[in-house]
Write a protein that holds these residues in place. Structure first.
Motif, PDB file in Angstrom:
ATOM      1  N   GLY A  88      35.873-129.481  -4.240  1.00  0.00           N
ATOM      2  CA  GLY A  88      36.944-129.275  -5.173  1.00  0.00           C
ATOM      3  C   GLY A  88      36.871-130.374  -6.344  1.00  0.00           C
ATOM      4  O   GLY A  88      37.818-130.809  -6.703  1.00  0.00           O
ATOM      5  N   LEU A  89      35.610-130.502  -6.993  1.00  0.00           N
ATOM      6  CA  LEU A  89      35.740-131.279  -8.038  1.00  0.00           C
ATOM      7  C   LEU A  89      35.922-130.822  -9.256  1.00  0.00           C
ATOM      8  O   LEU A  89      35.986-131.649 -10.350  1.00  0.00           O
ATOM      9  CB  LEU A  89      34.053-131.994  -8.008  1.00  0.00           C
ATOM     10  CG  LEU A  89      33.722-132.849  -6.959  1.00  0.00           C
ATOM     11  CD1 LEU A  89      32.327-133.460  -7.030  1.00  0.00           C
ATOM     12  CD2 LEU A  89      34.841-133.896  -6.713  1.00  0.00           C
ATOM     13  N   GLY A  90      35.902-129.590  -9.456  1.00  0.00           N
ATOM     14  CA  GLY A  90      36.165-128.978 -10.833  1.00  0.00           C
ATOM     15  C   GLY A  90      35.136-129.210 -11.985  1.00  0.00           C
ATOM     16  O   GLY A  90      35.438-129.373 -13.087  1.00  0.00           O
ATOM     17  N   LEU A  91      33.795-129.018 -11.621  1.00  0.00           N
ATOM     18  CA  LEU A  91      32.852-129.214 -12.455  1.00  0.00           C
ATOM     19  C   LEU A  91      33.088-128.026 -13.588  1.00  0.00           C
ATOM     20  O   LEU A  91      33.525-126.840 -13.246  1.00  0.00           O
ATOM     21  CB  LEU A  91      31.567-129.010 -11.843  1.00  0.00           C
ATOM     22  CG  LEU A  91      31.177-130.045 -11.068  1.00  0.00           C
ATOM     23  CD1 LEU A  91      29.773-129.744 -10.402  1.00  0.00           C
ATOM     24  CD2 LEU A  91      31.225-131.438 -11.732  1.00  0.00           C
ATOM     25  N   PRO A 105      19.432-122.222 -17.825  1.00  0.00           N
ATOM     26  CA  PRO A 105      20.790-121.819 -17.772  1.00  0.00           C
ATOM     27  C   PRO A 105      22.011-122.783 -18.037  1.00  0.00           C
ATOM     28  O   PRO A 105      21.567-123.946 -18.422  1.00  0.00           O
ATOM     29  CB  PRO A 105      20.955-121.069 -16.402  1.00  0.00           C
ATOM     30  CG  PRO A 105      20.277-122.070 -15.389  1.00  0.00           C
ATOM     31  CD  PRO A 105      18.805-122.461 -16.385  1.00  0.00           C
ATOM     32  N   PHE A 106      23.159-122.428 -18.113  1.00  0.00           N
ATOM     33  CA  PHE A 106      24.031-123.434 -18.361  1.00  0.00           C
ATOM     34  C   PHE A 106      24.081-124.591 -17.447  1.00  0.00           C
ATOM     35  O   PHE A 106      23.445-124.679 -16.736  1.00  0.00           O
ATOM     36  CB  PHE A 106      25.519-122.931 -18.202  1.00  0.00           C
ATOM     37  CG  PHE A 106      25.699-122.381 -16.662  1.00  0.00           C
ATOM     38  CD1 PHE A 106      25.494-121.025 -16.246  1.00  0.00           C
ATOM     39  CD2 PHE A 106      26.271-123.108 -15.704  1.00  0.00           C
ATOM     40  CE1 PHE A 106      25.513-120.676 -14.795  1.00  0.00           C
ATOM     41  CE2 PHE A 106      26.371-122.991 -14.408  1.00  0.00           C
ATOM     42  CZ  PHE A 106      26.031-121.577 -13.897  1.00  0.00           C
ATOM     43  N   TRP A 107      24.610-125.924 -17.679  1.00  0.00           N
ATOM     44  CA  TRP A 107      24.603-126.974 -17.006  1.00  0.00           C
ATOM     45  C   TRP A 107      26.213-127.259 -16.680  1.00  0.00           C
ATOM     46  O   TRP A 107      27.202-126.717 -17.079  1.00  0.00           O
ATOM     47  CB  TRP A 107      23.985-128.155 -17.769  1.00  0.00           C
ATOM     48  CG  TRP A 107      24.415-128.341 -19.091  1.00  0.00           C
ATOM     49  CD1 TRP A 107      24.096-127.831 -20.372  1.00  0.00           C
ATOM     50  CD2 TRP A 107      25.400-129.630 -19.647  1.00  0.00           C
ATOM     51  NE1 TRP A 107      24.747-128.274 -21.304  1.00  0.00           N
ATOM     52  CE2 TRP A 107      25.466-129.468 -20.852  1.00  0.00           C
ATOM     53  CE3 TRP A 107      25.934-130.738 -18.763  1.00  0.00           C
ATOM     54  CZ2 TRP A 107      26.256-130.513 -21.815  1.00  0.00           C
ATOM     55  CZ3 TRP A 107      26.452-131.462 -19.517  1.00  0.00           C
ATOM     56  CH2 TRP A 107      26.673-131.361 -20.889  1.00  0.00           C
ATOM     57  N   LEU A 108      26.217-127.991 -15.932  1.00  0.00           N
ATOM     58  CA  LEU A 108      27.763-128.436 -15.299  1.00  0.00           C
ATOM     59  C   LEU A 108      28.063-129.915 -15.351  1.00  0.00           C
ATOM     60  O   LEU A 108      27.011-130.770 -15.445  1.00  0.00           O
ATOM     61  CB  LEU A 108      27.838-128.244 -13.662  1.00  0.00           C
ATOM     62  CG  LEU A 108      27.439-126.860 -13.175  1.00  0.00           C
ATOM     63  CD1 LEU A 108      27.235-126.998 -11.733  1.00  0.00           C
ATOM     64  CD2 LEU A 108      28.386-126.076 -13.624  1.00  0.00           C
ATOM     65  N   GLN A 109      29.019-130.263 -15.894  1.00  0.00           N
ATOM     66  CA  GLN A 109      29.796-131.556 -15.961  1.00  0.00           C
ATOM     67  C   GLN A 109      31.319-131.750 -15.243  1.00  0.00           C
ATOM     68  O   GLN A 109      32.082-130.963 -15.631  1.00  0.00           O
ATOM     69  CB  GLN A 109      29.664-132.059 -17.485  1.00  0.00           C
ATOM     70  CG  GLN A 109      30.228-133.443 -17.726  1.00  0.00           C
ATOM     71  CD  GLN A 109      30.038-133.841 -19.219  1.00  0.00           C
ATOM     72  OE1 GLN A 109      30.027-132.924 -20.294  1.00  0.00           O
ATOM     73  NE2 GLN A 109      30.006-134.984 -19.591  1.00  0.00           N
TER      74      GLN A 109
END
Length: 127
Positions: A29-32, A40-44
């Motif tokens: 449930g971190l909402g990256l 491809p895309f990256w997450l933050q």
């Protein structure tokens, strides 16, 4: 000498960014948020503490990025570890006593070590 940093980012190199996105968003449930600029895309994402977490899909060997320990501010470690296990998460170390509280360790889908910690005065179960 560089100025003292005000924020820190934890960077993970993962084998499957879509699987990683599902784990950290749906299980933890971190909402990256998906970011463009890499293929491809990256997450933050940023935790309430201000710590940034960044995920890139690229070749890497298991364990060459840091483990992260999540502080359970409201307690409930027993319930959380049980819920993780029910979702198929590998529990490396079950809930055990730690200095000043309780801890447990588990792995994300790429085998990176993650941990949970809660202070002793917090309830181990929310039920």
């Amino acid at each position: 000498m560089l100025p003292k940093p005000h924020r820190a980012s934890i960077v993970f190199y993962v084998s499957d960014i879509v699987r990683t996105e599902a784990f950290y968003n749906d299980v933890l449930g971190l909402g990256l948020v998906r970011q463009e600029g890499a293929e491809p895309f990256w997450l933050q994402g940023t935790l309430d503490s201000g710590l940034d977490m960044v995920f890139f899909e690229m070749e890497a060997s298991r364990g060459n990025t840091p483990a992260l320990v999540f502080d359970l501010e409201d307690g409930g470690i027993d319930d959380i570890v049980a819920a993780l296990a029910e979702q198929g998460v590998t529990i490396v170390t079950p809930v055990e006593e730690a200095p000043g509280g309780w801890s447990a360790d588990f792995q994300d889908p790429d085998g990176f070590g993650l941990g949970l910690y809660q202070a002793a005065e917090k309830p181990r179960s929310r039920k």
